[in-house]
Design an enzyme around this catalytic site. Structure first.
Site, short mmCIF file in Angstrom:
data_model
loop_
_atom_site.label_atom_id
_atom_site.label_comp_id
_atom_site.label_asym_id
_atom_site.label_seq_id
_atom_site.Cartn_x
_atom_site.Cartn_y
_atom_site.Cartn_z
N LYS A 109 0.85 -1.19 0.00
CA LYS A 109 0.00 0.00 0.00
C LYS A 109 0.88 1.23 0.00
O LYS A 109 1.98 1.21 0.57
CB LYS A 109 -0.88 0.01 1.26
CG LYS A 109 -2.08 0.91 1.14
CD LYS A 109 -3.15 0.27 0.28
CE LYS A 109 -4.47 0.94 0.37
NZ LYS A 109 -5.53 -0.01 0.00
N1 GLU Z 1 -7.10 0.29 -3.22
C1 GLU Z 1 -7.92 -0.85 -3.45
C2 GLU Z 1 -7.99 -1.74 -2.21
O1 GLU Z 1 -7.80 -1.28 -1.11
C3 GLU Z 1 -7.54 -1.60 -4.72
C4 GLU Z 1 -6.19 -2.21 -4.71
C5 GLU Z 1 -5.75 -2.79 -6.05
O2 GLU Z 1 -6.56 -2.85 -6.96
O3 GLU Z 1 -4.59 -3.17 -6.15
O4 GLU Z 1 -8.31 -2.89 -2.28
#
Ligand code: GLU
Length: 478
Positions: A109
């Site tokens: 993240k």
């Molecule tokens: N930000 C989104 C989540 O928290 C999508 C993450 C992604 O598609 O890699 O799942």
């Protein structure tokens, strides 16, 4: 780490507490559990951008939680509250989320501490490209190492800038587009990615309502149609979830909470109209035909069947959990219910469909987009017309038989139209997402139903995903 007697665990501590609860029910070497729990690495970057005649310094992060599978995956968020603790908690959730829905990734993240609303578009582009540059040069954005996606405060526009920045720095990489997902469709994206997280919330609820024993466990009855739902946050996730649930499943969105307060209407709010109102008026206040309160948080405690927190983490906590009236909470956001609130809600018999499952639609469709980018071909391009011509030959043959034999039945025009049409990319994406959400629900819910020592769906979800991650590490010989 905090224990459960501290006032309120931090987000990071909440995730650890939930993880530890599950591990206590597993037969797993403690060393391996610890290896899985910790965040492998977090990169912090501070960079300067010349804006409005002066140099402004920004702070960004990219946390890599687990590399049992690579690339690692997870969004990049733009918000003032971004900090190391938060990105590490979110990266851990990505590990478990990907494992639960069988997206072949480790968890990561990123975040940039910025309020995107304070900047012009060209300024945001400059900032995003500079942040991307810092991450790309360290392989923290890379098609086979680390693949970001949108999160709070970012969307397809930012992903297009990131993809372009990667391409400029890697001009001969044929797979460059796979370095990030959530791109616009005409910039290497896939149909259905923008709606995917909200669509996944809808599919999760549809699956829940296919299981009478689960409906009963929540103290609910009947079907999804006509259920009263309160949604917190009408951003990308909350908006799509609310829209699909009322337009396609007949549910009533009786309350919506936004930055400036909340609006409610017992017969159901018109989500499209409300979305337009918010865009024009910068908030929900004054929305015609609805009651308004400036105390948005009070709406979390209002009477409803289902509560969908689709905004920030920690909004349901020890302070307000006891007053929540919903029977079912669907965590469309990451971490909206703290570990402390979890225990209170459990004692009240409230069922929680946990974040790592409920909001996994986004990463699931990200996975489809990444595969599309790596295969360099749109889904369905080879087989669509072939499927149509085979279907047509069956229909022609049935019609020939009925007229030859003088049989009086006729295929309805609607059936013919539906059956003859080969699947578009959007239909394939939705089908793959629906299949994923149904499968993961059952993996999680079966553990919840079968084991008396597993108190809730969240613990069950952790058990399933930690088991998969542990299996991957053990297969590598760890
Ligand atoms: N930000 C989104 C989540 O928290 C999508 C993450 C992604 O598609 O890699 O799942």
């Amino acid at each position: 780490m905090s224990n459960t007697t501290s006032p309120e665990p931090s987000f990071r501590d909440s995730v650890d507490i939930m993880f530890n609860r599950a591990v206590a029910l597993m037969d797993m070497p403690l060393g391996l559990a610890e290896k899985i729990r910790v965040c492998n690495a977090t990169y912090t970057v501070r960079f300067g951008v010349r804006l409005r005649g002066e140099i402004k310094t920004f702070t960004g992060y990219r946390a890599v939680h687990s590399e049992h599978m690579e690339p690692v995956k997870g969004g990049i968020r733009y918000a003032l509250g971004v900090n190391q603790d938060e990105v590490e908690a979110l990266a851990a959730l990505m590990t478990y989320k990907c494992a639960l829905v069988d997206a072949p990734y480790g968890g990561s993240k990123g975040g940039l501490r910025i309020d995107p609303r304070e900047y012009e578009e060209h300024e945001l582009e400059q900032i995003t490209r500079r942040f991307a540059y810092e991450l790309i040069k360290r392989d923290l954005i890379h098609p086979s190492q680390n693949v970001p996606a949108p999160d709070m405060g970012t969307g397809e526009r930012e992903m297009a800038w990131i993809a372009d920045q990667y391409q400029r720095m890697n001009t001969t990489d044929i797979n460059a587009r796979a370095c990030v997902t959530g791109k616009p469709v005409n910039g290497g994206g896939i149909q259905g990615r923008t709606e995917a997280t909200g669509r996944g919330v809808q599919y999760a609820l549809q699956e829940f309502f296919r299981h009478p024993e689960d409906i009963k466990a929540a103290g609910l009855s009947g079907k999804l149609d006509d259920k009263a739902i309160i949604v917190q946050g009408l951003g990308n996730v909350g908006y799509h979830a609310a829209k699909f649930l009322c337009e396609e499943d007949g549910a009533r969105i009786v309350g919506v909470i936004e930055r400036d307060g909340a609006v409610s209407c017992a017969s159901g709010l018109d989500i499209e109209a409300l979305k337009e109102w918010i865009a024009e008026n910068n908030g929900v206040k004054g929305f015609p035909g609805a009651d308004y309160t400036a105390d948005g948080a009070s709406m979390l405690e209002a009477s409803c069947d289902i509560l969908i927190p689709a905004a920030l983490e920690g909004v349901i906590n020890r302070e307000n959990a006891g007053r929540v009236q919903a029977r079912l909470i669907v965590e469309a956001a990451n971490g909206p219910v703290t570990a402390g609130a979890d225990a209170i809600l459990l004692s009240k018999g409230v069922v929680i469909i946990p974040d790592m499952y409920a909001n996994a639609g986004g990463v699931t469709v990200s996975y489809f987009e990444w595969v599309k980018n790596l295969s360099h071909i749109r889904f369905g391009r080879m087989e669509r017309r072939r499927e149509e011509s085979r279907n047509k030959s069956i229909v022609d043959e049935l019609e020939r038989l009925s007229s030859d034999k003088g049989i009086s039945w006729q295929l309805t025009p609607n059936f013919k139209e539906k059956y003859l049409k080969g699947a578009s990319e959007l239909e394939l994406v939705r089908s793959g997402l629906d299949d994923t959400m149904r499968g993961a629900y059952n993996d999680m819910a079966e553990v919840w139903r079968a084991r008396s020592d597993v108190p809730d769906m969240r613990t069950a979800a952790y058990l399933v995903s930690i088991g998969k991650v542990a299996g991957a590490y053990q297969a590598k010989g760890l």
